[in-house]
Scaffold this motif. Structure first.
Motif, mmCIF file in Angstrom:
data_model
loop_
_atom_site.group_PDB
_atom_site.id
_atom_site.type_symbol
_atom_site.label_atom_id
_atom_site.label_comp_id
_atom_site.label_asym_id
_atom_site.label_seq_id
_atom_site.Cartn_x
_atom_site.Cartn_y
_atom_site.Cartn_z
ATOM 1 N N ASP A 90 -35.151 -8.332 -21.415
ATOM 2 C CA ASP A 90 -33.811 -8.887 -21.674
ATOM 3 C C ASP A 90 -33.915 -10.366 -22.072
ATOM 4 O OD1 ASP A 90 -32.721 -6.465 -21.031
ATOM 5 O OD2 ASP A 90 -32.117 -7.033 -18.995
ATOM 6 N N ALA A 91 -34.785 -11.113 -21.357
ATOM 7 C CA ALA A 91 -34.941 -12.544 -21.658
ATOM 8 C C ALA A 91 -35.518 -12.727 -23.074
ATOM 9 C CB ALA A 91 -35.852 -13.200 -20.622
ATOM 10 N N CYS A 92 -36.457 -11.874 -23.449
ATOM 11 C CA CYS A 92 -37.061 -11.979 -24.788
ATOM 12 C C CYS A 92 -36.045 -11.656 -25.880
ATOM 13 C CB CYS A 92 -38.266 -11.050 -24.895
ATOM 14 S SG CYS A 92 -39.610 -11.502 -23.788
ATOM 15 N N ARG A 93 -35.210 -10.658 -25.623
ATOM 16 C CA ARG A 93 -34.147 -10.318 -26.590
ATOM 17 C C ARG A 93 -33.163 -11.478 -26.738
ATOM 18 N NH1 ARG A 93 -32.878 -5.178 -28.316
ATOM 19 N NH2 ARG A 93 -33.863 -3.426 -27.266
ATOM 20 N N LEU A 94 -32.846 -12.107 -25.616
ATOM 21 C CA LEU A 94 -31.925 -13.246 -25.660
ATOM 22 C C LEU A 94 -32.537 -14.403 -26.446
ATOM 23 C CD1 LEU A 94 -30.328 -13.874 -22.158
ATOM 24 C CD2 LEU A 94 -29.130 -13.646 -24.353
ATOM 25 N N ALA A 95 -33.831 -14.679 -26.198
ATOM 26 C CA ALA A 95 -34.489 -15.783 -26.897
ATOM 27 C C ALA A 95 -34.494 -15.535 -28.402
ATOM 28 C CB ALA A 95 -35.914 -15.963 -26.376
ATOM 29 N N ALA A 96 -34.731 -14.280 -28.800
ATOM 30 C CA ALA A 96 -34.736 -13.965 -30.237
ATOM 31 C C ALA A 96 -33.322 -14.053 -30.807
ATOM 32 C CB ALA A 96 -35.334 -12.581 -30.466
ATOM 33 N N GLY A 97 -32.330 -13.582 -30.041
ATOM 34 C CA GLY A 97 -30.941 -13.762 -30.474
ATOM 35 C C GLY A 97 -30.616 -15.240 -30.598
ATOM 36 N N GLY A 98 -31.190 -16.041 -29.707
ATOM 37 C CA GLY A 98 -30.979 -17.494 -29.749
ATOM 38 C C GLY A 98 -31.572 -18.126 -30.990
ATOM 39 N N SER A 99 -32.732 -17.668 -31.412
ATOM 40 C CA SER A 99 -33.333 -18.236 -32.628
ATOM 41 C C SER A 99 -32.559 -17.797 -33.874
ATOM 42 C CB SER A 99 -34.819 -17.855 -32.717
ATOM 43 O OG SER A 99 -35.543 -18.572 -31.727
ATOM 44 N N ASN A 114 -32.774 -24.150 -30.459
ATOM 45 C CA ASN A 114 -32.789 -23.117 -29.439
ATOM 46 C C ASN A 114 -33.566 -23.688 -28.256
ATOM 47 O OD1 ASN A 114 -32.703 -20.771 -27.974
ATOM 48 N ND2 ASN A 114 -34.122 -19.620 -29.289
ATOM 49 N N ILE A 115 -32.901 -23.825 -27.117
ATOM 50 C CA ILE A 115 -33.601 -24.341 -25.922
ATOM 51 C C ILE A 115 -34.340 -23.168 -25.297
ATOM 52 C CG2 ILE A 115 -33.378 -25.586 -23.742
ATOM 53 C CD1 ILE A 115 -30.914 -26.893 -24.822
ATOM 54 N N GLY A 116 -35.269 -22.652 -26.074
ATOM 55 C CA GLY A 116 -36.049 -21.476 -25.710
ATOM 56 C C GLY A 116 -36.845 -21.065 -26.935
ATOM 57 N N GLY A 117 -37.451 -19.896 -26.864
ATOM 58 C CA GLY A 117 -38.138 -19.340 -28.030
ATOM 59 C C GLY A 117 -39.422 -20.068 -28.388
ATOM 60 N N GLY A 118 -39.895 -19.769 -29.597
ATOM 61 C CA GLY A 118 -41.195 -20.279 -30.026
ATOM 62 C C GLY A 118 -42.328 -19.380 -29.547
ATOM 63 N N VAL A 136 -39.070 -16.251 -33.669
ATOM 64 C CA VAL A 136 -38.947 -16.977 -34.943
ATOM 65 C C VAL A 136 -39.035 -15.994 -36.116
ATOM 66 C CG1 VAL A 136 -40.073 -18.678 -36.437
ATOM 67 C CG2 VAL A 136 -39.754 -19.165 -33.996
ATOM 68 N N ALA A 137 -39.966 -15.060 -36.038
ATOM 69 C CA ALA A 137 -40.084 -14.071 -37.117
ATOM 70 C C ALA A 137 -38.842 -13.175 -37.179
ATOM 71 C CB ALA A 137 -41.343 -13.220 -36.904
ATOM 72 N N VAL A 138 -38.334 -12.794 -36.002
ATOM 73 C CA VAL A 138 -37.114 -11.974 -35.974
ATOM 74 C C VAL A 138 -35.971 -12.731 -36.656
ATOM 75 C CG1 VAL A 138 -35.330 -11.060 -34.416
ATOM 76 C CG2 VAL A 138 -37.753 -10.593 -33.959
ATOM 77 N N ALA A 139 -35.881 -14.034 -36.377
ATOM 78 C CA ALA A 139 -34.795 -14.833 -36.965
ATOM 79 C C ALA A 139 -34.972 -14.961 -38.479
ATOM 80 C CB ALA A 139 -34.756 -16.213 -36.315
ATOM 81 N N ILE A 140 -36.193 -15.224 -38.931
ATOM 82 C CA ILE A 140 -36.424 -15.366 -40.378
ATOM 83 C C ILE A 140 -36.103 -14.054 -41.097
ATOM 84 C CG2 ILE A 140 -38.253 -15.627 -42.119
ATOM 85 C CD1 ILE A 140 -39.512 -17.738 -40.207
ATOM 86 N N ARG A 141 -36.570 -12.949 -40.543
ATOM 87 C CA ARG A 141 -36.303 -11.652 -41.192
ATOM 88 C C ARG A 141 -34.811 -11.341 -41.199
ATOM 89 N NH1 ARG A 141 -40.408 -11.717 -44.281
ATOM 90 N NH2 ARG A 141 -42.329 -10.720 -43.563
ATOM 91 N N ARG A 142 -34.102 -11.694 -40.150
ATOM 92 C CA ARG A 142 -32.660 -11.446 -40.108
ATOM 93 C C ARG A 142 -31.932 -12.305 -41.149
ATOM 94 N NH1 ARG A 142 -28.463 -10.239 -36.438
ATOM 95 N NH2 ARG A 142 -26.554 -10.840 -37.478
ATOM 96 N N LEU A 143 -32.312 -13.578 -41.256
ATOM 97 C CA LEU A 143 -31.662 -14.457 -42.236
ATOM 98 C C LEU A 143 -31.973 -13.993 -43.653
ATOM 99 C CD1 LEU A 143 -32.277 -17.957 -40.568
ATOM 100 C CD2 LEU A 143 -30.147 -16.645 -40.571
ATOM 101 N N GLN A 144 -33.192 -13.494 -43.868
ATOM 102 C CA GLN A 144 -33.525 -12.939 -45.192
ATOM 103 C C GLN A 144 -32.717 -11.662 -45.451
ATOM 104 O OE1 GLN A 144 -37.857 -12.666 -44.825
ATOM 105 N NE2 GLN A 144 -38.093 -14.376 -46.258
ATOM 106 N N PHE A 145 -32.611 -10.815 -44.433
ATOM 107 C CA PHE A 145 -31.856 -9.560 -44.572
ATOM 108 C C PHE A 145 -30.392 -9.858 -44.902
ATOM 109 C CE2 PHE A 145 -29.170 -6.250 -42.685
ATOM 110 C CZ PHE A 145 -29.670 -5.120 -43.323
ATOM 111 N N ASP A 146 -29.855 -10.882 -44.272
ATOM 112 C CA ASP A 146 -28.455 -11.279 -44.515
ATOM 113 C C ASP A 146 -28.278 -12.042 -45.828
ATOM 114 O OD1 ASP A 146 -27.704 -10.153 -42.120
ATOM 115 O OD2 ASP A 146 -27.653 -12.053 -41.014
ATOM 116 N N LYS A 147 -29.386 -12.287 -46.517
ATOM 117 C CA LYS A 147 -29.411 -13.073 -47.761
ATOM 118 C C LYS A 147 -28.889 -14.499 -47.550
ATOM 119 C CE LYS A 147 -29.343 -9.117 -50.889
ATOM 120 N NZ LYS A 147 -30.702 -8.799 -50.424
#
Ligand SMILES: [Zn+2]
Length: 307
Positions: A90-99, A114-118, A136-147
């Motif tokens: 759950d904490a890891c999912r939150l950190a990725a949602g945070g990024s 993000n006061i977390g992650g990395g 960080v990779a989850v965030a980059i892929r999501r931002l790319q997916f969202d264009k």
């Protein structure tokens, strides 16, 4: 009040107790920022956990299944170096949602933290070195997916090489990966980043900053990202228990200011993620991470004053 948003959730704390990973640091950073009047409660945003779909843009289906069902092998859990629990996932999912959220905020405001992650040691198919989901990779892929972006740069100054980042984005021309780290330290092997700066043991402030600047120049000359994700490890600190470099707290602030100055001059929105930090005194780790946020604040305000 800060000129950008801080993303934080109480659930970032993995409650690891006396573990060398001081997971209470996230809460301590928030409390210190508020107590010192460096931030107000209005500066903070609470992220939503990232979805399975977000994770699966980076990680393998069978790895996610094992994380969700608690069916990792003993060897897989040992490699993570943190005890498995539902709360951990759950904490890891939150950190990725945070990024993800911090990335969205940076695109709107120019900066975000993000006061977390990395969690840069997580691979598509396994976790290691306290890193389970590569936020960080989850965030980059999501931002790319969202264009929302096409190209991203990851600048990683954690004392440990960003092996997961390098493995995930190797061969992908849309993501430039930069890691400056102690060569003679975990992880082994170190898959190649776009730029790897392998430092000898014991490098101090002035040498570090000169080397960092030289290679940031190279990076920004050869690539024009739409966003910069910064893995701002506190562990190049000379008092770190898991690091062998010799930076001071002031040197770490100057390191962060240098990275942010490149982002500012190239008009690239910057996202802070924390990375590691294992100082003998947790207060030092907290102080260094807060220094990263203040370096971004000072850079953002310098820009506002000059424009
Ligand atoms: Zn580290």
């Amino acid at each position: 009040m800060l000129p950008f948003k801080l993303v934080y959730a109480d659930g970032y704390d993995l409650n690891l107790g006396s573990h060398v990973f001081p997971s209470r640091k996230y809460r301590l950073i928030k409390e210190h920022l508020l107590a010192e009047g460096l931030a107000t409660s209005g500066d903070f945003l609470v992220p939503a956990p990232c979805t399975d779909e977000d994770i699966l843009r980076v990680h393998f289906q069978d790895y996610l299944y094992k994380l969700k069902t608690g069916s990792l092998t003993q060897a897989e859990v040992l490699r993570m170096e943190v005890p498995y629990s539902r709360e951990l996932i759950d904490a890891c999912r939150l950190a990725a949602g945070g990024s993800i959220l911090a990335g969205q905020c940076a695109l709107a405001d120019g900066w975000a933290a993000n006061i977390g992650g990395g969690f840069h040691h997580a691979y598509p198919d396994h976790g290691e070195g306290f890193c389970i989901i590569h936020d960080v990779a989850v965030a980059i892929r999501r931002l790319q997916f969202d264009k929302a972006i096409e190209q991203a740069m990851v600048v990683d100054t954690d004392v440990h090489h960003g092996n997961g980042t390098a493995a995930i984005f190797g061969g992908d021309g849309t993501v430039f990966t930069f890691s400056i780290h102690q060569e003679n330290n975990y992880p082994y092997p170190k898959p190649p980043s776009t730029i790897d700066v392998h430092l000898p043991d014991g490098v101090g402030d002035d040498d570090y900053l000169a080397i960092l600047e030289k290679h940031l120049n190279r990076a920004f000359q050869s690539f024009s990202p739409d966003i910069l994700f910064y893995v701002a490890g506190a562990d190049p600190y000379r008092e770190d228990q898991l690091g062998g470099l010799a930076l001071t707290i002031d040197g770490l602030y100057r390191r962060d200011a240098l990275v942010f100055d490149y982002a500012r001059r190239h008009r690239v929105p910057a996202v802070i993620t924390l990375g590691g930090g294992y100082a003998r005194a947790v207060a030092d780790t907290v102080h260094i991470h807060i220094g990263t946020i203040l370096a971004a604040r000072d850079c953002a305000q310098a820009k506002a004053a000059s424009s």
